[in-house]
Write a protein that holds these residues in place. Structure first.
Motif: not given
Length: 390
Positions: A52-59
């Motif tokens: 599992x990855x994290x997406x937040x804003x542009x990244x």
């Protein structure tokens, strides 16, 4: 006389439940992932490596070392005091085009739109943007289960009308977000979904009303019922965070949990009956801190009961809200269900400069069998709190 296997299993189950109820609550370890001043985040496997990855804003921050992978540029600006906004008010992981890769659905207050970014992989450059709707101010959006199959693949837009979106495949084979209108009546911001009336179909909730789901959620008529959520004055609707549906007092009827998004108050609303009419009685969970703009129900202590996770939004209106400059915090409330439910507050973070923005994913991020908490906000994130229960 020795106990039968089934009797023994019941006894063990009761012992485990009692142990869970009396054991020390789990603690959390903070992990700093990023320092970007945005207000929405999401969790999903964006590179299909089963982590599992994290997406937040542009990244997107790739597990397990959280290396930042820039997928887009964001409009807007947030200064070092947290004033200002990036034009990004939702980060929803959803495979819109059906290619087996998670895309990111976003929305924008200022451009009055909902849009999505197509996952082209780490070598594909910036993710192409598709604008799906331009109409009104989009404060945020949430993934909900409207099909009743346990899969949150519909998008409830947090706008004044009541609309939802779903990914569909066009005749040319390309994916898009299809818009479905429930009601064009303007309402306070905030929303959620769940089975209110016990007919097995998830209904849609707003601070001013709940909409009874038809058999055909795409073509049928949604029936409006009155509601007043989100204010310490029980009969007044106000701007809420997510509206969550759960049988809080274990009486076999679902209740509602929500908060005042820009003032003081976290509440649960007890569902009752008066003849053929549904009634709602407000109970205050906590009114000691303000701007609980993101909520989630999840079993934090693994006792089989859903608990509440809530965090304080930072500079939601650039410091103009009640209690805006009081300490940031993220809490979980341990629920003991029953005729008179109790909510025991535990700090995940208090006065450490960390709150939560527009949503708070609660997931088993590290795969160890307990639920962790992910937050971000204009204070600069994301951060994940590792649940040390296991």
């Amino acid at each position: 006389m020795p106990m039968s296997i089934s009797t023994r299993m019941v006894a063990i189950g009761c012992w485990l439940a009692a142990t869970a109820a009396t054991a020390d609550p789990p603690s959390f370890k903070m992990h700093r992932v990023g320092t970007y001043r945005s207000e929405a985040c999401g969790v999903g496997d964006f590179n299909n490596d089963s982590k599992l990855d994290i997406v937040a804003g542009p990244y997107i921050y790739l597990a397990p070392d959280w290396k930042a992978w820039k997928i887009r540029e964001l409009r807007g600006k947030v200064d070092e005091e947290g004033k200002g906004y990036h034009h990004d008010f939702a980060n929803l992981p959803l495979d819109v085009d059906g290619d087996g890769k998670l895309d990111v659905v976003s929305c924008d207050w200022f451009e009055k739109c909902i849009d999505w970014y197509r996952n082209v992989g780490p070598e594909g450059g910036p993710w192409p943007r598709t604008i799906s709707d331009v109409s009104v101010n989009y404060e945020t959006a949430d993934l909900i289960d409207l099909a009743g199959d346990g899969k949150a693949r519909a998008i409830l837009a947090d706008i004044q009308p009541t609309v939802w979106f779903e990914p569909v495949t066009r005749s040319d084979g390309k994916g898009e977000l299809a818009k479905h209108v429930v009601s064009m009546k303007p309402m306070a911001f905030g929303g959620g979904a769940g089975d209110v009336n016990g007919d097995g179909r998830p209904d849609i909730l707003r601070p001013n009303a709940w909409f009874e789901a038809p058999v055909d959620i795409r073509a049928g008529e949604w029936i409006e019922h009155p509601l007043a959520l989100g204010d310490l004055k029980e009969d007044k609707p106000a701007h809420t965070a997510q509206i969550l549906v759960y049988d809080v007092n274990a009486d076999g009827v679902n209740d509602l949990v929500t908060s005042s998004a820009h003032a003081y108050g976290i509440f649960w609303y007890e569902q009752g009956r008066s003849g053929s009419e549904t009634t709602w009685k407000q109970h205050v969970i906590d009114e000691s801190w303000s701007q609980a703009h993101s909520l989630a129900l999840a079993d934090i202590d693994n006792d089989g009961t859903l608990d509440l996770v809530a965090g304080k939004r930072f500079m939601a209106h650039n410091g103009g809200d009640p209690g805006a400059f009081e300490p940031l915090c993220v809490y979980w409330y341990q629920l003991q269900r029953g005729k008179t439910p109790t909510w025991t507050r535990h700090a995940i973070s208090h006065d450490e400069g960390i709150g939560s923005g527009l949503n708070v994913p609660v997931v088993d991020l590290d795969g160890d069998g307990d639920l962790d908490v992910v937050v971000t906000g204009k204070w600069g994130g994301p951060v994940w709190f590792e649940n040390l229960l296991r």
